[in-house]
Write a protein that holds these residues in place. Structure first.
Motif, PDB file in Angstrom:
ATOM      1  N   SER A  48       7.968  14.212   7.920  1.00  0.00           N
ATOM      2  CA  SER A  48       6.699  14.717   7.394  1.00  0.00           C
ATOM      3  C   SER A  48       5.825  15.265   8.520  1.00  0.00           C
ATOM      4  N   THR A  52       4.721  19.169   9.148  1.00  0.00           N
ATOM      5  CA  THR A  52       3.303  19.532   9.263  1.00  0.00           C
ATOM      6  C   THR A  52       3.055  20.355  10.531  1.00  0.00           C
ATOM      7  N   TRP A 219      -2.899  14.048  10.639  1.00  0.00           N
ATOM      8  CA  TRP A 219      -1.762  14.048   9.696  1.00  0.00           C
ATOM      9  C   TRP A 219      -1.687  12.713   8.955  1.00  0.00           C
ATOM     10  N   GLN A 222      -4.483  12.196   6.405  1.00  0.00           N
ATOM     11  CA  GLN A 222      -4.293  12.956   5.167  1.00  0.00           C
ATOM     12  C   GLN A 222      -3.139  12.398   4.342  1.00  0.00           C
ATOM     13  N   LEU A 223      -2.091  11.919   5.028  1.00  0.00           N
ATOM     14  CA  LEU A 223      -0.956  11.315   4.327  1.00  0.00           C
ATOM     15  C   LEU A 223      -1.422  10.116   3.512  1.00  0.00           C
ATOM     16  N   LYS A 224      -2.340   9.344   4.088  1.00  0.00           N
ATOM     17  CA  LYS A 224      -2.884   8.177   3.383  1.00  0.00           C
ATOM     18  C   LYS A 224      -3.819   8.622   2.259  1.00  0.00           C
ATOM     19  N   ALA A 225      -4.678   9.613   2.551  1.00  0.00           N
ATOM     20  CA  ALA A 225      -5.666  10.057   1.560  1.00  0.00           C
ATOM     21  C   ALA A 225      -4.999  10.661   0.335  1.00  0.00           C
ATOM     22  N   THR A 226      -3.853  11.314   0.521  1.00  0.00           N
ATOM     23  CA  THR A 226      -3.184  11.982  -0.607  1.00  0.00           C
ATOM     24  C   THR A 226      -2.214  11.058  -1.336  1.00  0.00           C
ATOM     25  N   GLY A 227      -1.977   9.866  -0.797  1.00  0.00           N
ATOM     26  CA  GLY A 227      -1.050   8.945  -1.444  1.00  0.00           C
ATOM     27  C   GLY A 227       0.401   9.120  -1.005  1.00  0.00           C
ATOM     28  N   GLU A 228       0.676  10.114  -0.158  1.00  0.00           N
ATOM     29  CA  GLU A 228       2.068  10.349   0.280  1.00  0.00           C
ATOM     30  C   GLU A 228       2.577   9.192   1.138  1.00  0.00           C
ATOM     31  N   TYR A 229       1.686   8.613   1.929  1.00  0.00           N
ATOM     32  CA  TYR A 229       2.090   7.473   2.774  1.00  0.00           C
ATOM     33  C   TYR A 229       2.582   6.325   1.896  1.00  0.00           C
ATOM     34  N   GLN A 231       3.693   6.494  -1.103  1.00  0.00           N
ATOM     35  CA  GLN A 231       4.946   6.894  -1.766  1.00  0.00           C
ATOM     36  C   GLN A 231       6.139   6.606  -0.866  1.00  0.00           C
TER      37      GLN A 231
END
Ligand code: PRE
Length: 238
Positions: A48, A52, A219, A222-229, A231
């Motif tokens: 990821s 990025t 990075w 944002q990964l945490k803020a978007t929920g990707e982390y 996931q």
């Protein structure tokens, strides 16, 4: 001034590769498979980050005792369940911490009742097993005075040693005690919600490289803020 600071970020963009040091012996963060590829939470995180930046992730196998030196010589970042330590901070920088993961004990399920505290573990007759080179060894050396310490260098098969009765207990990251107890029903985590010592996971970065660290921290933010982390972590931990 208007001149941008020189950074490893510029070099790795030019080369097209993000060189990621990892040990490959620490599930579920980093595991080196027989086909010589890596898998795990930090492998997904590395891909990821590379995406990025706009480069390829290139994985470099290292070991816990050689982690810092291999990172300094061969890599842009070290990932894979790496804890922040003040010893390491004397030589390298770290990204912002992305996971809290304190030290807990794991033992054969039949022994859980007798190993309820550090004092109960650290008695003559207890055989504590430890993988050398990382924070587990540091903890064991600092806290086990009466118990026998068995150094065992293979972190992949170390838990089998407890199942086989060659050792009684291991203190390691709480996440690993949960993972290994799911993998081996004979083993039980001991009070995983009450860690024996605080620890945090982060990524090792070149010392003092502000632009690169800003990139990695942004990075991760944002990964945490978007929920990707979540996931990525949930995919491996659930
Ligand atoms: O040294 C670190 O940073 C780690 O957290 C790695 C470490 C260790 O402490 O030895 C943690 C758990 C695994 O069992 C293997 C290695």
């Amino acid at each position: 001034g208007t001149e941008a600071l020189a950074s490893r970020l510029d070099q790795l963009i030019q080369s097209g590769n993000l060189r990621v040091c990892m040990t490959g012996d620490y599930r579920p963060f980093t595991f080196y498979k027989t086909d010589q590829s890596f898998e795990g939470i930090d492998v997904d995180l590395a891909r990821s980050l590379a995406k990025t930046i706009g480069v390829q992730a290139l994985f470099v196998k290292t070991s816990w005792p050689t982690l810092t030196n291999d990172f300094l010589e061969k890599c842009d970042i070290a990932m894979g369940g790496v804890s922040v330590t003040f010893d390491r901070l004397k030589k390298v920088s770290f990204s912002t911490s992305h996971m809290v993961d304190g030290k807990s004990a794991i033992a054969r399920c039949a022994d859980v009742a007798k190993f309820q505290s550090l004092a109960a573990i650290d008695v003559p007759g207890t055989r504590a097993i430890v993988n050398p080179g990382g924070t587990n060894e540091r903890f064991a050396k600092a806290h086990f005075k009466q118990a026998q310490l068995i150094a065992y260098p293979d972190n992949v098969t170390i838990f089998d040693q407890i199942i086989k009765g060659k050792a009684d207990i291991m203190v390691t990251d709480g996440s690993e005690t949960l993972w290994q107890s799911k993998l081996h029903p004979e083993l039980c985590p001991i009070n995983p919600g009450k860690p024996l010592q605080f620890a945090e996971k982060a990524f090792m970065l070149p010392r003092g490289d502000v632009p690169f660290k800003e990139f990695v921290d942004t990075w991760m933010h944002q990964l945490k803020a978007t929920g990707e982390y979540d996931q990525i972590v949930d995919h491996w931990l659930k």
